[in-house]
Design an enzyme around this catalytic site. Structure first.
Site, short mmCIF file in Angstrom:
data_model
loop_
_atom_site.label_atom_id
_atom_site.label_comp_id
_atom_site.label_asym_id
_atom_site.label_seq_id
_atom_site.Cartn_x
_atom_site.Cartn_y
_atom_site.Cartn_z
N GLN A 92 8.09 -1.87 -1.01
CA GLN A 92 9.10 -0.87 -1.34
C GLN A 92 8.69 -0.05 -2.55
O GLN A 92 8.88 1.16 -2.59
CB GLN A 92 10.44 -1.56 -1.58
CG GLN A 92 11.64 -0.61 -1.58
CD GLN A 92 12.01 -0.14 -0.18
OE1 GLN A 92 11.49 -0.66 0.80
NE2 GLN A 92 12.89 0.84 -0.10
N LEU B 97 -2.84 -31.75 14.70
CA LEU B 97 -1.55 -32.43 14.76
C LEU B 97 -0.55 -31.65 15.62
O LEU B 97 0.06 -32.20 16.52
CB LEU B 97 -0.99 -32.61 13.34
CG LEU B 97 0.41 -33.21 13.22
CD1 LEU B 97 0.44 -34.63 13.79
CD2 LEU B 97 0.88 -33.21 11.77
N GLU C 53 2.27 -25.72 7.73
CA GLU C 53 2.36 -26.98 6.97
C GLU C 53 3.80 -27.32 6.61
O GLU C 53 4.10 -27.85 5.53
CB GLU C 53 1.47 -26.92 5.73
CG GLU C 53 0.01 -26.73 6.09
CD GLU C 53 -0.93 -27.53 5.21
OE1 GLU C 53 -0.56 -28.60 4.73
OE2 GLU C 53 -2.07 -27.05 5.04
N GLY D 190 5.70 4.88 0.85
CA GLY D 190 4.91 5.17 2.04
C GLY D 190 3.52 4.56 1.98
O GLY D 190 2.99 4.08 3.00
#
Length: 379
Positions: free
Chosen positions: A333, A125, A360, A337
């Protein structure tokens, strides 16, 4: 009446979770690194019956409800978003257009393999210059004798370039409006462009398609002439609920990883989860996951009841996909690290999540659908 999941749904969840954790989770990171589409595992998903959940037994399906499909997509997505979208697109965008709009000959020819998961279908589409404006189709088709000749291009097509792809359905402008066609894999003039180099979904197959004097028999017209665009938009409503389930799996995975890490990671004399600044963020995230679950399965229930789903699908898709983005942001977060390292699944989920707000129907399109459902005169 309630859209609470049944014991049968939960049994399916347990089955799919066992499969996902046993056959997908140990390999997902390597597939992601290698941009590898695991055909063998897709076939195993077919053997498990996942591609046939919602289709009638006459085509090899299980005759199950849409909520069951959402459970399966959620559980795959909880482990690997690439395999989750492979199932979602394989059912909703590959097989469903044939099932919904195909004639009996087309269904008999194409559905059994698609339902069995031994073949995949693409959904053409979107176009390179169209994006969310799917009605601005530039691809054209004209009838030449007993064949249609199609010229144009399609973009971001899932499952169109695998070794088990059997067809791609495409829309094109005809004298009657925008019509749809079944283009079998390998048809001369259908060029599968090189795979995209994507931010995420690395183990999912995604290509552009060029149609250059691509000729298909008149019998490959899918539905009535001029109905292709309208028909394909109805396919997207189902797909939005499925993407909501996929996003729910992503959000749930991020929450589970974050909570586990917050219990185990020691800093400043104790587990970091004892700090309210972190614990409250995860509490808020748990609320979002619960809301995403409820919106997803309410929309699935409405579909299973044969009731209108446009507004519910848009709400579910909007909320769940944005919740997934919040979940991976917070989760990264929390892991600090390590959340930035590719050796943790969180980094992969972070990359995978963004497309959920785009594919979509973007979040903006969902808000447009919802606003119109409210009766607002929004353009």
């Amino acid at each position: 009446m309630s859209w609470e999941l049944t014991d049968e749904h939960e049994m399916l969840r347990a089955t799919v979770r066992d499969f996902a954790e046993g056959e997908i989770a140990p390999h997902a990171a390597q597939w992601d690194l290698d941009h590898h589409f695991p055909v063998d595992v897709v076939r195993q998903m077919g053997e498990l019956g996942l591609f046939g959940i919602v289709f009638p037994e006459e085509y090899g399906g299980a005759g199950g409800d849409f909520a069951s499909l959402c459970v399966a997509i959620e559980e795959l997505g909880r482990v690997d978003q690439s395999m989750g979208i492979t199932l979602s697109a394989g059912v909703g965008l590959g097989a469903n257009p044939i099932y919904q709009f195909g004639n009996e000959d087309q269904k008999a020819q194409w559905l059994p393999d698609l339902v069995a998961g031994t073949a995949l279908g693409g959904f053409g589409l979107t176009e390179p210059d169209g994006g969310s404006d799917a009605g601005a189709t530039k691809t054209k088709a004209f009838l030449d004798g007993d064949s249609w000749v199609i010229n144009g291009s399609k973009a971001f097509i899932t499952n169109c370039g695998t070794e088990i792809t059997s067809l791609t359905t495409v829309t094109a402008r005809t004298e009657d409006g925008i019509s749809a066609f079944v283009v079998p894999a390998g048809t001369p003039g259908m060029i599968i462009e090189p795979a995209y180099h994507k931010l995420g979904w690395h183990a999912s197959d995604t290509h552009g398609i060029t149609l250059d004097d691509c000729r298909v028999p008149d019998a490959n017209l899918l539905g009535k002439p001029g109905d292709g665009f309208r028909n394909f938009l109805t396919i997207l409503d189902d797909g939005r609920i499925a993407i909501s389930a996929l996003a729910l799996g992503c959000a749930r995975a991020a929450l589970e990883m974050s909570v586990e890490y917050a219990k185990e990671r020691q800093a400043f004399g104790g587990p970091i989860g004892r700090n309210q600044g972190l614990a409250f963020q995860l509490s808020d995230l748990a609320v979002q996951v619960e809301n995403a679950h409820n919106l997803t399965y309410k929309a699935a229930w409405l579909k299973d009841q044969g009731r209108p789903i446009g507004q519910a699908a848009a709400m579910a898709k909007l909320y769940s996909t944005e919740a997934a983005m919040d979940a991976v942001r917070v989760g990264t977060q929390v892991l600090g690290g390590m959340g930035f390292m590719e050796e943790t699944p969180m980094a992969r989920f972070y990359r995978d999540a963004k497309i959920l707000e785009i594919g979509e129907g973007t979040s903006e399109i969902q808000r447009l659908v919802i606003a119109r459902g409210l009766g607002l005169p929004v353009a």
